[in-house]
Motif scaffolding. Sequence first.
Motif, short mmCIF file in Angstrom:
data_model
loop_
_atom_site.label_atom_id
_atom_site.label_comp_id
_atom_site.label_asym_id
_atom_site.label_seq_id
_atom_site.Cartn_x
_atom_site.Cartn_y
_atom_site.Cartn_z
N ASP B 119 0.83 -1.22 0.00
CA ASP B 119 0.00 0.00 0.00
C ASP B 119 0.86 1.26 0.00
N ARG B 139 -5.09 1.23 -1.14
CA ARG B 139 -6.46 0.84 -0.80
C ARG B 139 -7.34 2.07 -0.61
N THR B 164 -5.72 -4.54 0.27
CA THR B 164 -5.03 -4.76 -1.00
C THR B 164 -4.51 -6.19 -1.07
N TYR B 237 -8.98 -4.51 -7.25
CA TYR B 237 -10.03 -4.45 -6.22
C TYR B 237 -11.34 -4.90 -6.87
#
Lengths: 383, 308
Positions: B119, B139, B164, B237
């Motif tokens: 991230d 994220r 993530t 995602y």
Amino acid sequence: VRVAVTGIGQTKYAAKRQDVSLPGLLREAAGRALEDAGLGWSDIDAVVIGKAPDMFEGIMMPELYLADALGATGKPMLRVHTAGSVGGSTAIMATHLVASGQHRRVLTVAFEKQSESNATWALSIKIPFTPGLVAGAGGYFAPIVRSYMRRASAPDHIGIKVAVKDRLNALKNPYAHLRLPDITEEQVRESPMLWDPIRYLETCPSSDGACALVLTDEDTARATDRPVAWVHGLAVRSEPTIGAGRDLVNPWAGRECAKDVYAQAGISDPRTELDCAEVYVPFSWFEPMWLENLGFAEEGTGWKLVDDGSTALEGELPINPSGGVLSSNPIGASGMCRFAEAALQVRGLAGDHQVPDARLALGHAYGGGSQFFAMWVVGAERP
Amino acid sequence: VSARDVAVIAFAEFETAVEPQRNEVEMLIPVIQKALADAGLTHRDIDFTVSGSSDYLQGQPFAFVGALDAVGAWPPIRESHLEMDGAFALYEASLVLQHGAAQTALVYSFGRPSRGEVDRVLALQLDPYLVAPLWPDARGLAGLQAQAMRDSGRYPDVPEVPATTVMDGAAAVVLAVGDRARGLHPRPAWIRGVDHRIEPAALGWRDLTDSPSTRAAAARAGALDPPPDKAWLHTPYPHQEHILRDALGLDRVAIDAAAGPLMAAGLSRIGRAATAIHRGEVNRAVAHATSGACLQQNLVAVLEGVPA
């Protein structure tokens, strides 16, 4: 599909280009290339960028950030990274985009803005459980130079001579970083020994800068009123970093790459058929070494071409009329600068460092531990 | 099928949540060996090699240099590298094969993001002057996109954005042209089109609920001409599947959407689509790869068994 270089743009190279942001630096080169090509940003079909490791600027996959600044929104954009040879391999990938018929007008830009980060830090990461090699590039290449000197029985002053020649050539190139008008062989000899046998004035500087090319198909090239450079051949070769049988003085990959590019360009004797060459020489001794690797001289005799002045601007085979990497080294761009300068020569647009009547020229780049090679031959005539 | 048509003739991959033991090269070697073996080739039969990887994931510069050991670049080989997902390397290979400079190509990519905080690492892809110093995590940016979808009213049931995905892995594809491909595989997966497009990095300049770059790439690659039997989408995602499905115009098409190992994920999507064609499970497939925050850059490939 035949491919032509119709636009060339370079920034002024300097230790610190703090007057521009990173996108500003690239746009300076790209804008000049577009202007030279007589095209606008919207005429470009695809953008290819190249640079050395991301850690040199501290931006991961910078094509993402730079897309908008380079007018790539809604277009294909690619990012090449092949170590020091990257400027050359980036130009080659851009050429593929046109040669394959996929695109008609491609903008390619290679760059490095070392002043915004720390290249030595980026190259000195300690990997757990592996021996650290914190010798820097000079420390890595010095034993190779020493090995060349021994094998070729080359006298000590050859490296010094190259260092002076390239810096004097640089005075004729408005974009060059180093400007040493009073440089003498004595001065180079007296400069500090950094990595025996490489002296301070026998090494390249650390530069900020970008270089850009516009590559087009034949129809677009024919529509311009400025001279263009035609791509007569291009080649890449790679070999491993470490391996029994590798010859770091005269790498097999370099010899194969040269053989390939000459065959494509229909060249049987590069020394007489090529009018000049821009060769990646970060340490002065690499000029005689690459002269042999590139087939300009028999093994062990490249230094004699330096000694008798053949590689000077007014010599029989001018090497690095622009001043070369020894005068400007924006790492990721350095290879593309060689490709661009070769094209400038055959277009007759090299100004004060123009080789008279240059019709056919070689651009050369190498990287890693003398293991990655990229080359092209460009000519004034359509092949 | 003309002489310069290009096909996927072999695909191998490895993926796991965390690869604790082997480094990138050790993870990659068996994958390349399997792809070459399945193609019935050795590394000496490969005319052009190209890879995709990221130094920032490996935590050291020149990640691709070590990976050359897995290839065996001796005698010297024709080779290139993109600091991008392997799907973009496949694009380059397909062009080199198309215009006649090579008959066979090896494409590989690898990523081992479990070694870092992915991230935070991905924040380094953002504007280095104005955005990256704030360290927005990947994220969180995906969360902005999910919220924009809810706010648009077009996507009423957008799920919470999960953590993530972190996966380690490698992928390798072998390509061949025309008769060479037919000689090596009874049912090559022909690449009918590949295209990729990019959008600006600044999220404020984009409609995050749409993917115009995917739509443009799909049109140029001929994704719906005719529609595929199935599509393999790269979705870091889950909510991004809806955006991509709409941009691609895949209303009634079976979808396989996955996050996958960074840098290898897109190439793996193409490889899995090709494998389904090899096995005769589908005849026409679309594969997609993405890069950057909130689907900034997208590639669409169209593969086919026999002409539809």
